[in-house]
Design an enzyme around this catalytic site. Structure first.
Site, PDB file in Angstrom:
ATOM      1  N   GLY A  20       0.851  -1.203   0.000  1.00 33.54           N
ATOM      2  CA  GLY A  20       0.000   0.000   0.000  1.00 33.54           C
ATOM      3  C   GLY A  20       0.876   1.239   0.000  1.00 33.54           C
ATOM      4  O   GLY A  20       1.923   1.265   0.641  1.00 33.54           O
ATOM      5  N   ARG A  83       0.530  -4.895  -4.423  1.00 29.31           N
ATOM      6  CA  ARG A  83       0.651  -5.865  -3.326  1.00 29.31           C
ATOM      7  C   ARG A  83       0.992  -7.223  -3.924  1.00 29.31           C
ATOM      8  O   ARG A  83       0.268  -7.735  -4.771  1.00 29.31           O
ATOM      9  CB  ARG A  83      -0.668  -5.957  -2.561  1.00 29.31           C
ATOM     10  CG  ARG A  83      -1.001  -4.715  -1.758  1.00 29.31           C
ATOM     11  CD  ARG A  83      -2.082  -5.001  -0.752  1.00 29.31           C
ATOM     12  NE  ARG A  83      -2.539  -3.802  -0.071  1.00 29.31           N
ATOM     13  CZ  ARG A  83      -1.946  -3.264   0.994  1.00 29.31           C
ATOM     14  NH1 ARG A  83      -0.870  -3.823   1.504  1.00 29.31           N
ATOM     15  NH2 ARG A  83      -2.438  -2.167   1.553  1.00 29.31           N
ATOM     16  N   THR A 143       4.961   2.792   6.041  1.00 28.41           N
ATOM     17  CA  THR A 143       3.546   2.443   6.247  1.00 28.41           C
ATOM     18  C   THR A 143       2.850   3.507   7.091  1.00 28.41           C
ATOM     19  O   THR A 143       3.430   4.019   8.054  1.00 28.41           O
ATOM     20  CB  THR A 143       3.317   1.080   6.944  1.00 28.41           C
ATOM     21  OG1 THR A 143       1.944   0.984   7.317  1.00 28.41           O
ATOM     22  CG2 THR A 143       4.147   0.855   8.180  1.00 28.41           C
ATOM     23  N   ASP A 145       0.561   2.734   8.907  1.00 27.51           N
ATOM     24  CA  ASP A 145       0.110   2.027  10.111  1.00 27.51           C
ATOM     25  C   ASP A 145       1.087   2.116  11.293  1.00 27.51           C
ATOM     26  O   ASP A 145       0.697   1.832  12.430  1.00 27.51           O
ATOM     27  CB  ASP A 145      -0.129   0.541   9.795  1.00 27.51           C
ATOM     28  CG  ASP A 145      -1.265   0.331   8.804  1.00 27.51           C
ATOM     29  OD1 ASP A 145      -2.189   1.160   8.786  1.00 27.51           O
ATOM     30  OD2 ASP A 145      -1.224  -0.652   8.047  1.00 27.51           O
ATOM     31  N   GLU A 240     -10.363   0.220  11.673  1.00 28.71           N
ATOM     32  CA  GLU A 240     -10.968  -0.771  10.760  1.00 28.71           C
ATOM     33  C   GLU A 240     -11.068  -2.145  11.431  1.00 28.71           C
ATOM     34  O   GLU A 240     -12.017  -2.881  11.233  1.00 28.71           O
ATOM     35  CB  GLU A 240     -10.086  -0.941   9.509  1.00 28.71           C
ATOM     36  CG  GLU A 240     -10.156   0.174   8.507  1.00 28.71           C
ATOM     37  CD  GLU A 240      -9.118  -0.032   7.400  1.00 28.71           C
ATOM     38  OE1 GLU A 240      -9.479   0.144   6.229  1.00 28.71           O
ATOM     39  OE2 GLU A 240      -7.953  -0.356   7.706  1.00 28.71           O
ATOM     40  N   ARG A 285     -24.154   8.412  12.726  1.00 24.53           N
ATOM     41  CA  ARG A 285     -23.613   8.604  11.377  1.00 24.53           C
ATOM     42  C   ARG A 285     -22.177   8.074  11.340  1.00 24.53           C
ATOM     43  O   ARG A 285     -21.413   8.296  12.278  1.00 24.53           O
ATOM     44  CB  ARG A 285     -23.592  10.091  11.000  1.00 24.53           C
ATOM     45  CG  ARG A 285     -24.973  10.698  10.808  1.00 24.53           C
ATOM     46  CD  ARG A 285     -25.644  10.186   9.537  1.00 24.53           C
ATOM     47  NE  ARG A 285     -26.909  10.846   9.300  1.00 24.53           N
ATOM     48  CZ  ARG A 285     -28.082  10.452   9.764  1.00 24.53           C
ATOM     49  NH1 ARG A 285     -28.161   9.368  10.532  1.00 24.53           N
ATOM     50  NH2 ARG A 285     -29.199  11.122   9.497  1.00 24.53           N
TER      51      ARG A 285
END
Ligand code: F6P
Length: 368
Positions: A20, A83, A143, A145, A240, A285
């Site tokens: 990614g 990937r 990354t 992350d 996520e 929402r």
């Protein structure tokens, strides 16, 4: 696209961006390239297209030094990325091609001195595999992350945190107009660093991370407590990969079975939203900034980090110190052997200071 040229006696360095993307791939390649061009008169950089795929199928470009100019602030990657799952590396492609042998062949045919890999967890595993196969590798920790073992920081993380924080900030202003529950879903399937930082920076009331399984009753109590205290809205930053305590206790197989025949939500944030709406009676929402978190310009912190890591990678090449990932250690730039990091993730520790401090200011993690 292949631009062939006669193999000459130049020092050749291969480079690829894998997995990614993030905002600072170009800034980091620029750092490596500028430092290499500064060190040597006879260096040629070969840029492989779309990550390891370019190395497998010999799709490459011979880069010019001008290719690395004007890209410090440019998101994405001038080389392209893809990937290529590590677990499939030992499996032949659809035409029976041995991927590892093919990568080695390209490397040797081009007479590369070293391959520079900019990648996250899976890409570092493949980098280590190529090292084991005898290639000279220097890698860099990419990354959003920030989940790579062996480095305190990865490039891309702070740029993504900025975007996720902006999303929460925007939600704050609209939330103050409406009495609603707002959920912002932040990237991170296995680890919650971006959610944790953006959640704290954006003043989220509740933060749900993969590392701290939540109890939906605790989450709903936290929302109700705010409503009773006269707060018109609640904001949740949800990773996520946020997971409930019940689901976290199940094996993958059991979880799959539990979900069979049930309503499939687009993601965990929507599932949490549906449950909260039912339990609290408040409107919910969900906002998903998604891939915007990997887009746009790198933030100044990341530009500096990318430049430092890039220059450090070039220095390793100069010293012929191969088989390392450059990293951040004790706030400075260092290196770590690839075999020490490959396959390990850096998780948020539920008992860490940052979690304790966030709880001290009233943020709920849905666990207690
Ligand atoms: O690893 C970076 C990351 O952005 C994760 O945070 C996210 O879960 C995943 O990639 C998304 O992957 P893709 O771009 O393949 O959808």
């Amino acid at each position: 696209m292949r631009r062939e040229r006669k193999v000459c006696n130049m020092r050749r360095i291969g480079m690829l961006t894998s997995g990614g993307d993030c905002q600072c791939l170009n800034a980091t390649m620029r750092g490596v390239a500028k430092a290499l061009y500064g060190m040597y008169d006879d260096v040629e950089i070969i840029g492989f297209e779309d990550g390891y795929k370019g190395l497998m199928y010999a799709d490459y470009q011979i880069m010019k030094s001008s290719d690395f100019s004007g890209i410090l602030t440019k998101g994405g990657t001038i080389l392209g990325t893809s990937r290529q799952p590590f677990k499939l590396m030992r499996e032949p492609d659809e035409n029976g091609l041995d991927k590892v042998e093919s990568m080695k062949h390209t490397y040797r045919k081009l007479k590369l001195e070293c391959l520079v890999v900019l990648g996250g967890n899976g890409s570092q595993k493949t980098a280590n595999l190529l090292r084991e196969e005898g290639l000279n590798i220097v890698s860099l920790p990419k990354t959003i992350d920030n989940d790579l073992w062996g480095t305190e920081m990865t490039f891309g993380f702070h740029s993504a945190v900025n975007i996720a924080t902006d999303a929460i900030d925007c939600i704050h202003t609209t939330a103050s107009s409406h009495g609603r529950i707002f959920i912002v879903e932040v990237m991170g399937h296995k680890v919650g660093w971006v959610t944790l930082y953006a959640g704290i920076a954006g003043g989220a009331d509740i933060i749900l991370l993969p590392e701290i399984p939540y109890d939906i009753r605790v989450v709903s109590d936290a929302v109700n407590k705010r409503a009773k205290a006269g707060k018109r809205f609640s904001i949740l930053a949800v990773a996520e990969g946020a997971i409930s305590k019940e689901d976290a206790a199940l094996s993958k197989k059991e979880l799959k079975k539990k979900k069979e025949g049930k309503l499939v939500y687009p993601s965990s944030a929507y599932e949490i939203g549906a449950k909260l709406q039912e339990m609290t009676g408040q409107e919910v929402r969900v906002t998903v900034p998604g891939h915007t978190q990997r887009g746009g310009e790198p933030c100044p912190y990341d530009r500096v980090l990318s430049t430092q890591l890039g220059a450090a990678a070039a220095e390793l090449i100069r010293k012929k110190q191969f088989g390392y990932m450059v990293c951040v250690k004790n706030g400075g730039i260092d290196k770590i052997p690839l075999e020490e990091i490959a396959g390990k993730l850096k998780y948020v520790d539920p008992d860490s200071d940052i979690i304790r401090q966030a709880k001290a200011v009233g943020i709920s993690f849905g666990d207690e």
